[in-house]
Design a protein around this motif. Structure first.
Motif, PDB file in Angstrom:
ATOM      1  N   UNK A  65       0.820  -1.218   0.000  1.00  0.00           N
ATOM      2  CA  UNK A  65       0.000   0.000   0.000  1.00  0.00           C
ATOM      3  C   UNK A  65       0.850   1.262   0.000  1.00  0.00           C
ATOM      4  N   UNK A  66       1.969   1.231   0.716  1.00  0.00           N
ATOM      5  CA  UNK A  66       2.858   2.390   0.784  1.00  0.00           C
ATOM      6  C   UNK A  66       3.999   2.216  -0.216  1.00  0.00           C
ATOM      7  N   UNK A  67       4.391   3.288  -0.881  1.00  0.00           N
ATOM      8  CA  UNK A  67       5.454   3.253  -1.894  1.00  0.00           C
ATOM      9  C   UNK A  67       6.807   2.870  -1.308  1.00  0.00           C
ATOM     10  N   UNK A  68       6.997   3.088  -0.007  1.00  0.00           N
ATOM     11  CA  UNK A  68       8.286   2.761   0.607  1.00  0.00           C
ATOM     12  C   UNK A  68       8.233   1.478   1.440  1.00  0.00           C
ATOM     13  N   UNK A  69       7.078   0.861   1.516  1.00  0.00           N
ATOM     14  CA  UNK A  69       6.949  -0.401   2.255  1.00  0.00           C
ATOM     15  C   UNK A  69       7.678  -1.511   1.502  1.00  0.00           C
ATOM     16  N   UNK A  70       8.268  -2.419   2.243  1.00  0.00           N
ATOM     17  CA  UNK A  70       9.044  -3.505   1.655  1.00  0.00           C
ATOM     18  C   UNK A  70       8.131  -4.556   1.005  1.00  0.00           C
ATOM     19  N   UNK A  71       8.550  -5.023  -0.163  1.00  0.00           N
ATOM     20  CA  UNK A  71       7.927  -6.188  -0.791  1.00  0.00           C
ATOM     21  C   UNK A  71       8.564  -7.391  -0.113  1.00  0.00           C
ATOM     22  N   UNK A  72       7.771  -8.178   0.612  1.00  0.00           N
ATOM     23  CA  UNK A  72       8.324  -9.261   1.415  1.00  0.00           C
ATOM     24  C   UNK A  72       8.338 -10.610   0.721  1.00  0.00           C
ATOM     25  N   UNK A  73       7.578 -10.757  -0.376  1.00  0.00           N
ATOM     26  CA  UNK A  73       7.532 -12.048  -1.047  1.00  0.00           C
ATOM     27  C   UNK A  73       7.479 -11.868  -2.555  1.00  0.00           C
ATOM     28  N   UNK A  74       8.187 -12.730  -3.258  1.00  0.00           N
ATOM     29  CA  UNK A  74       8.151 -12.778  -4.715  1.00  0.00           C
ATOM     30  C   UNK A  74       7.874 -14.220  -5.119  1.00  0.00           C
ATOM     31  N   UNK A  75       7.044 -14.358  -6.144  1.00  0.00           N
ATOM     32  CA  UNK A  75       6.812 -15.662  -6.763  1.00  0.00           C
ATOM     33  C   UNK A  75       7.449 -15.626  -8.137  1.00  0.00           C
ATOM     34  N   UNK A  76       8.113 -16.705  -8.498  1.00  0.00           N
ATOM     35  CA  UNK A  76       8.690 -16.821  -9.836  1.00  0.00           C
ATOM     36  C   UNK A  76       8.173 -18.117 -10.454  1.00  0.00           C
ATOM     37  N   UNK A 103      15.829 -16.677  -7.635  1.00  0.00           N
ATOM     38  CA  UNK A 103      14.522 -16.259  -7.118  1.00  0.00           C
ATOM     39  C   UNK A 103      14.655 -15.435  -5.839  1.00  0.00           C
ATOM     40  N   UNK A 104      15.520 -15.856  -4.912  1.00  0.00           N
ATOM     41  CA  UNK A 104      15.693 -15.052  -3.701  1.00  0.00           C
ATOM     42  C   UNK A 104      16.297 -13.692  -4.044  1.00  0.00           C
ATOM     43  N   UNK A 105      17.208 -13.683  -4.993  1.00  0.00           N
ATOM     44  CA  UNK A 105      17.830 -12.423  -5.396  1.00  0.00           C
ATOM     45  C   UNK A 105      16.869 -11.431  -6.028  1.00  0.00           C
ATOM     46  N   UNK A 141       7.230 -24.887 -12.621  1.00  0.00           N
ATOM     47  CA  UNK A 141       7.345 -24.817 -11.163  1.00  0.00           C
ATOM     48  C   UNK A 141       7.059 -23.410 -10.674  1.00  0.00           C
ATOM     49  N   UNK A 142       6.815 -23.329  -9.375  1.00  0.00           N
ATOM     50  CA  UNK A 142       6.674 -22.055  -8.693  1.00  0.00           C
ATOM     51  C   UNK A 142       7.782 -21.970  -7.655  1.00  0.00           C
ATOM     52  N   UNK A 143       8.610 -20.938  -7.763  1.00  0.00           N
ATOM     53  CA  UNK A 143       9.615 -20.658  -6.737  1.00  0.00           C
ATOM     54  C   UNK A 143       9.075 -19.489  -5.916  1.00  0.00           C
ATOM     55  N   UNK A 144       8.903 -19.706  -4.625  1.00  0.00           N
ATOM     56  CA  UNK A 144       8.451 -18.643  -3.712  1.00  0.00           C
ATOM     57  C   UNK A 144       9.635 -18.246  -2.849  1.00  0.00           C
ATOM     58  N   UNK A 145       9.824 -16.960  -2.665  1.00  0.00           N
ATOM     59  CA  UNK A 145      10.898 -16.490  -1.795  1.00  0.00           C
ATOM     60  C   UNK A 145      10.380 -15.348  -0.939  1.00  0.00           C
ATOM     61  N   UNK A 146      10.890 -15.269   0.284  1.00  0.00           N
ATOM     62  CA  UNK A 146      10.438 -14.213   1.191  1.00  0.00           C
ATOM     63  C   UNK A 146      11.534 -13.886   2.194  1.00  0.00           C
TER      64      UNK A 146
END
Length: 183
Positions: A65-76, A103-105, A141-146
């Motif tokens: 929601x906030x522009x400076x809030x961290x993205x904590x999870x990415x799906x690849x 993916x973590x990177x 596959x789905x690689x999830x990283x957080x």
């Protein structure tokens, strides 16, 4: 969201589609798939970019929601070919680890752009990988990283590789450390 060949590929796979829906999703081809004049990302943009290796790669994350809030999870999402085999119909373990490292990177530049983690060069200090089941090929596959913790120059993360049924095939924990000097 821009329409890309990668997006179209994964949107046509029913189990992937449910992960590609949401009002705040950012969906894009991974920047590591772009050939760069410096040679950066050559492994994923050239060497592992073919029908027999990693045919398609798409990254997905939810816009905070906030522009400076961290993205904590990415799906690849990745579609792997048999050119990655280490054993018949099984992806080589070193490539599986490479996929988790990539993916973590992905979390780093996304968050540096948001200024939610420090700028500068981060490198993998460790990537402890637990192979639970073989990763078959060919497969999507789905690689999830957080993130699990951010401490100054240290970024602690976890990741998984899952199949279409959500079964975890591989788990990893990673530490990235910000270099004191650029390369």
């Amino acid at each position: 969201m821009m329409e890309s060949q990668d997006y179209a590929h994964f949107a046509a796979i029913p189990w992937c589609t449910r992960h590609l829906q949401g009002d705040r999703l950012i969906i894009k081809t991974s920047p590591s798939r772009t050939i760069k004049p410096t040679g950066e990302d050559a492994l994923f943009s050239e060497t592992l970019n073919s029908e027999s290796t990693i045919f398609r790669l798409l990254q997905v994350y939810e816009e905070p929601l906030s522009r400076t809030e961290r993205v904590n999870e990415v799906k690849a999402f990745l579609t792997l070919g048999s050119g990655l085999n280490g054993y018949p119909d099984v992806c080589h373990g070193g490539l599986v680890t490479t996929i988790l490292d990539e993916a973590t990177g992905m979390l780093i530049p996304i968050n540096q752009e948001r200024k939610s983690i420090p700028s500068g060069t981060f490198m993998t200090a460790y990537l402890n990988t637990k192979f639970i089941r073989p990763v078959p090929t060919p497969i999507t596959i789905l690689a999830r990283t957080w993130f699990t913790k951010v401490e100054g120059r240290k970024l602690f993360m976890q990741g998984t590789i899952e199949d279409e049924n959500g079964i975890v095939l591989v788990q990893a924990e990673a530490l990235y450390v910000q270099l004191k000097n650029s390369l």
